[in-house]
Design a protein around this motif. Structure first.
Motif, short mmCIF file in Angstrom:
data_model
loop_
_atom_site.label_atom_id
_atom_site.label_comp_id
_atom_site.label_asym_id
_atom_site.label_seq_id
_atom_site.Cartn_x
_atom_site.Cartn_y
_atom_site.Cartn_z
N ARG A 51 79.86 73.67 9.60
CA ARG A 51 79.23 73.16 10.75
C ARG A 51 77.71 73.55 10.83
O ARG A 51 77.40 74.80 10.35
CB ARG A 51 79.97 73.67 12.25
N GLY A 52 76.96 72.70 11.21
CA GLY A 52 75.54 73.00 11.04
C GLY A 52 74.63 72.07 11.73
O GLY A 52 74.94 70.94 11.80
N TYR A 53 73.37 72.45 12.03
CA TYR A 53 72.36 71.76 12.54
C TYR A 53 70.91 72.26 12.25
O TYR A 53 70.66 73.49 12.35
CB TYR A 53 72.46 71.93 14.19
N LEU A 61 67.33 67.57 9.32
CA LEU A 61 67.73 67.33 8.24
C LEU A 61 69.57 67.30 7.92
O LEU A 61 69.82 66.65 7.18
CB LEU A 61 67.38 68.60 7.46
N LEU A 62 70.13 68.12 8.88
CA LEU A 62 71.54 68.27 8.94
C LEU A 62 71.91 68.22 10.35
O LEU A 62 71.39 68.91 11.20
CB LEU A 62 72.07 69.56 8.12
N ASP A 63 72.92 67.56 10.69
CA ASP A 63 73.73 67.44 11.91
C ASP A 63 75.11 67.18 11.81
O ASP A 63 75.35 65.82 11.51
CB ASP A 63 73.01 66.60 12.98
N THR A 64 76.15 68.14 11.45
CA THR A 64 77.45 67.86 11.00
C THR A 64 77.91 67.03 12.17
O THR A 64 78.74 66.26 12.08
CB THR A 64 78.18 69.15 10.68
N ASN A 65 77.48 67.08 13.35
CA ASN A 65 78.14 66.45 14.41
C ASN A 65 78.09 65.06 14.55
O ASN A 65 78.86 63.91 14.53
CB ASN A 65 77.80 67.03 15.91
N ALA A 66 76.58 64.89 14.30
CA ALA A 66 76.27 63.29 14.14
C ALA A 66 76.28 62.84 12.51
O ALA A 66 76.02 61.66 12.41
CB ALA A 66 74.81 63.33 14.75
#
Ligand SMILES: Nc1ncnc2c1ncn2[C@@H]1O[C@H](COP(=O)(O)OP(=O)(O)OP(=O)(O)O)[C@@H](O)[C@H]1O
Ligand SMILES: Nc1ncnc2c1ncn2[C@@H]1O[C@H](COP(=O)(O)OP(=O)(O)OP(=O)(O)O)[C@@H](O)[C@H]1O
Ligand SMILES: [Mg+2]
Ligand SMILES: [Mg+2]
Lengths: 231, 231, 230, 230, 231
Positions: A51-53, A61-66
């Protein structure tokens, strides 16, 4: 400016970080094996946390939710790994130019700052350790990144060379808006460069310090952490 | 496309057909091109649309196979020459009273009995002498007559069952014994023009092959005149 | 035809070179792609592709030859289509090249695959951090670093193409001046005791050819190594 | 012999495996040595050895077969000597193995050489500074690191050995139960118009064999990679 | 105790050194690219100078006049290169054991001093930079060498770890007779360890200093060398 929130594991080791930093140099300080390089790899998209943002300036660069996950080459990074990784089949010149856009400026500045004039036409395997590291640093800078990730970039540089590079990084910090994430074991380097220091231990960010606090915090700590690390 | 006559012929006729070709070419000025290979290859190539004008084989089965597929017309199949089946030994071998002993005391070479005509005849001949079962374990099967012959010439085996013509070309061996023609099927080489219409230049060459000059060359090579009716 | 003066001999040599080179020119790019794929992740799909690539090596050449005949023959599935547009492989030197290329393919792929597999993944990562696209990473990093493997594959493949016999004679027959390569010519000569001396000449020639090819390759490999050491 | 029930078929399959395995067992150690040498320094001597190794690939199989006959035949230079001490290659499965091994040799050597060449010289230096003798450096460092190349070589070699035809039939001829391998059996069947269906059975069998072999090799390669990543 | 006299060139770079040192720690200090690693490689027998004489204790490792040149594996060295070089196919445990004689002692001491307990069964590629470096150091020590060649062995070690290793090296220095050649850019490390310091620039040893002299010499020097290196 720079936001890094992540949770993940490599093998049996788990990393959690929650970093919020403004423009300028953000230092990551911690014992060997604490997870510093892993965090840089996450920002670079070379390691994907569960999980990460991660956000740099405007772009995420990274948004595991989206389910956003920019591929490494799209992240506009300048990375210097802990040990210099040069393309063995390319001359120093070609290595430096590898990440450059056509209309690139600053070549001469970087080459002379890093004092690479003499080795510019040599193949990497004939460089000394420090020379290789300087080439790696120069290559990262010349790729005109939106964020610099430096993993102990000055180890192997002598005082004189360091005395060239540090002011340069200071200028980058003050004159540009490129955030710099800086991993180092050198208290003095950190004090000279960092606007904000995150200390990390066993994979978790333990504290967020200003240079002043950091300076105070260190001295006693050495003793305690020394015992801590002993067993 | 090609104005030369393309002939598909078995490797075992290499020498005599080359001689005939040379002679015919200087006589008629028409050029002949011969592709020597195993009959099974050539037949299948015809089936795949090979541009051959003439098909020569020692194996009636393949002729009929081709005829079934309308690659050639059944009625155009004509016998070209006959041959003898002999026992060959190396020159230095003295006259050998006990022929049968050759096949039971040491390795002897012959062609593969299930698939190569020469082998089939050899088996028939041995069966006729009531030897096959005893001889079989000593038999060394070759994929074509020439390897069989070389093996004998090199003394890998003491004797070989080959065509009289083969024994004639290889200087290091001589034919010791001729199997009586009635001890095996008649050995016949078959010739057939391919396709529906037979061009003039092809008929001309066929006539030459069936003519007296050719007959003489066949004879001197050790071939026998073809039995006028098929087997 | 036993003397080197005989133009027929040189015709044969040239034809063989023409066939082998053509085979390599077509096979190499394909082999590089396949090699790269096989060096990548995945298991079953990969193993299957790999097995497929190795087939011409495992089957007796005759079988491969017949398979080609069935596929590319005038009446063959593919052959008949190609015939429409005027491309004919059957009984022409291009067919010989096709046979040689297919027989040599596994030998070209393996070393190239090996070269890709043994590359340091960090170089690829490094290139990515420098903003290099997949394509750039392949052409600027992976490919040049695979050079030794490519040479090795070419050498094996070219040697095999020169020596190819079984599939060729089965597929395109043994037509002098058209499909009769060195190997086929040697085979034909060996069919008659008279042919031995001529055969020997050709054998010597093909040995010389291969020595030349190998020397060239060793030289390329060397110069490449020297380049890295500048 | 067209049905799988036929024991003859299984005899042939077993013989082929026996021949190929024997060929590999003998050829591999040699190939490793030659590969190591070729990966080393030197130019001309190396190029020459390399060319020599590639010869069986370049020459038509028939020639290699005859060469073996001349050398190892009962009357051959080496063969006659071996005959004294009761070792006979002619007309026996060992001869088939010899032919297969020699034909496969270049395919085994190349990938192994490549693997040795691509090794990081610093590891060898490091081992030396730790007091490791040449031998220890070879067996503890160079050899294990060359593993992927060794697998690659084995796969190519084994596949080739299974498919070997020309040299084998010329050298040890086609003796059912003794030297008739799958390839030879298939060829024999294809020689007669009636053999096709039976041939097909055998072809399918050898395809299955090779798929099995390749899968095994891919698995070995994989598990090796996984070992490194523990 | 340790004598190193050599003259040689790599490519266009030429190195000359004349070093005489007693027991204990001999530091080599100099800018990046000065030739420090090259000198260590010469002592290790990995680079052969045109002319040179190298002696450790009683045994002569190299004497180009007498044509003595002990091969690397016979020199009984413990080397830590600038970047950690581990055997990728061996676990950390096997790497540590690689140079050990059977009846080796001190395993536990070294493992706990370098704090390698947690990673002992891992493969090298899953180590952090500092962990790898500690393994390399431990491996060198465990091979029980007659001389230790350390090329910046503590870069990448955090203060805590360094605080473990430095005292250990001090003990090695004081309690054994193993000479240690120590390359470093860290003034404090050098001051803590070195008995004798050789400074080297552009391939030539320029001065031989005691820790005291070195300490004084540094401060002003920084500035001057900085300019010197600038152009
Ligand atoms: N092939 C070559 N041609 C020219 N110069 C070379 C060659 N190989 C190495 N050099 C030079 O030799 C010098 C000494 O290298 P060495 O590795 O000993 O430096 P060093 O003192 O260890 O530097 P560092 O502290 O950066 O490791 C370097 O300046 C390097 O550029
Ligand atoms: N496959 C794995 N299994 C278990 N732990 C692992 C694995 N890979 C890495 N680690 C651990 O992850 C941790 C973080 O590694 P990282 O490289 O981020 O450390 P670091 O802070 O950069 O240390 P250093 O300062 O020494 O470079 C290390 O303790 C390492 O042992
Ligand atoms: Mg790190
Ligand atoms: Mg160095």
């Amino acid at each position: 400016m720079l936001t890094v929130k992540l949770e993940g594991t490599i093998g049996t080791f788990s990393v959690t970080a929650d970093i919020e930093a403004g423009v300028g140099v953000t230092a990551i300080y911690g014992p060997s094996g604490a997870g510093k390089s892993t965090i840089l790899r996450a920002i670079a998209g070379l390691w994907e946390p569960e999980r990460g943002y991660i956000q740099v300036g405007e772009n995420v660069l990274l948004d595991t939710n989206a389910e956003i996950n920019l591929s490494t080459e799209k992240r506009r990074l300048g990375v210097v790994f802990q040990e210099p990784i040069l393309f063995p089949h390319l001359s120093v010149r070609a290595n430096l130019a590898f990440g450059m856009k056509k209309h690139e400026t600053g070549w001469d500045g970087v080459v002379s700052m890093l004092d690479l004039g003499d080795v510019i036409d040599r193949m990497p395997r004939h460089l000394s350790g420090g020379e290789a590291q300087r080439v790696a640093l120069g290559r990262a800078i010349l790729s005109d990144p939106q964020i610099l990730l430096l993993d102990e970039p000055l180890t192997g540089l002598d005082d004189a060379r360091r005395a060239h590079v540090l002011p340069y990084l200071e200028r980058l910090r003050d004159e540009t808006t490129i955030p710099i994430v800086y991993v180092s074991h050198h208290r003095d380097e950190i004090l000279q460069l960092a606007d904000l220091i995150f200390t990390i231990e066993q994979g978790t960010v333990t504290s967020e310090l200003t240079p002043g606090e950091f300076d105070k915090a260190m001295r006693p700590n050495v003793v305690t952490r020394q015992d801590g690390a002993g067993k | 496309a090609r104005d030369a006559v393309l002939v598909f012929a078995p490797a075992s006729m290499t020498d005599v057909l080359n001689d005939l070709r040379d002679l015919y070419q200087q006589k008629s000025g028409n050029s002949i091109v011969i592709s020597f290979a195993g009959t099974q290859h050539l037949a299948r190539q015809l089936d795949a649309g090979a541009p051959a004008d003439l098909f020569i084989t020692a194996d009636r089965d393949w002729m009929d196979w081709a005829a079934e597929r309308d690659l050639i017309k059944q009625q155009r199949i004509v016998p070209l020459a006959g041959n003898r089946l002999v026992v060959a030994v190396r020159n230095e071998v003295e006259n050998w009273a006990d022929i049968d002993g050759l096949f039971t005391q040491d390795y002897f070479a012959m062609a593969e009995p299930d698939s190569v005509p020469a082998g089939r005849y050899a088996r028939q001949a041995l069966q006729h002498r009531g030897l096959w079962q005893k001889a079989k374990p000593r038999a060394v099967f070759g994929d074509n007559v020439r390897t069989t012959l070389r093996r004998l010439a090199r003394g890998e085996v003491t004797s070989a069952i080959v065509y009289g013509t083969d024994a004639a070309i290889e200087s290091r061996v001589r034919s010791l014994f001729v199997f009586p023609p009635d001890s095996h099927d008649a050995i016949t080489y078959w010739l057939a023009a391919t396709g529906d219409a037979v061009p003039e230049k092809v008929t001309a060459f066929i006539q030459f092959l069936n003519g007296p000059e050719a007959g003489a060359i066949f004879a001197s090579a050790g071939f026998t005149p073809p039995p006028q009716k098929g087997d | 035809m036993s003397s080197l003066a005989d133009p027929a001999i040189w015709g044969i040599v040239l034809l063989s070179l023409q066939v082998s080179c053509m085979a390599m020119i077509v096979a190499l790019p394909l082999a590089i792609i396949v090699g790269k794929v096989l060096a990548g992740p995945g298991f079953f799909g990969k193993a299957f592709l790999s097995a497929l690539v190795h087939l011409p090596l495992v089957l007796p050449p005759v079988v491969t030859g017949y398979a080609l005949l069935v596929l590319f023959g005038r009446r063959g599935w593919i052959g008949s289509m190609l015939d429409q547009i005027g491309i004919g492989f059957t009984f022409s030197w291009t067919g010989a090249a096709l046979a040689a290329g297919i027989m040599a393919f596994p030998l070209i792929v393996r070393p190239i695959r090996l070269a890709f597999e043994s590359q340091d993944a960090r170089l690829n990562e490094m290139a990515a951090t420098l903003g290099a696209s997949r394509a750039k990473r392949f052409f600027k990093v992976a490919l040049p670093l695979a050079w030794p493997g490519i040479i090795a594959g070419l050498v094996l493949g070219f040697a095999k193409a020169l020596g190819e016999f079984g599939a060729t004679i089965t597929f395109v027959s043994n037509i002098p001046g058209e499909t009769q390569t060195l190997s086929l010519a040697i085979y034909t000569l060996l069919q008659s005791p008279r042919g031995d001396s001529a055969a020997l000449t050709l054998i010597v020639l093909s040995v010389i050819l291969s020595f030349a090819a190998i020397l060239a390759s060793e030289w390329m490999a060397n110069s490449n190594r020297r380049r890295l050491e500048r």
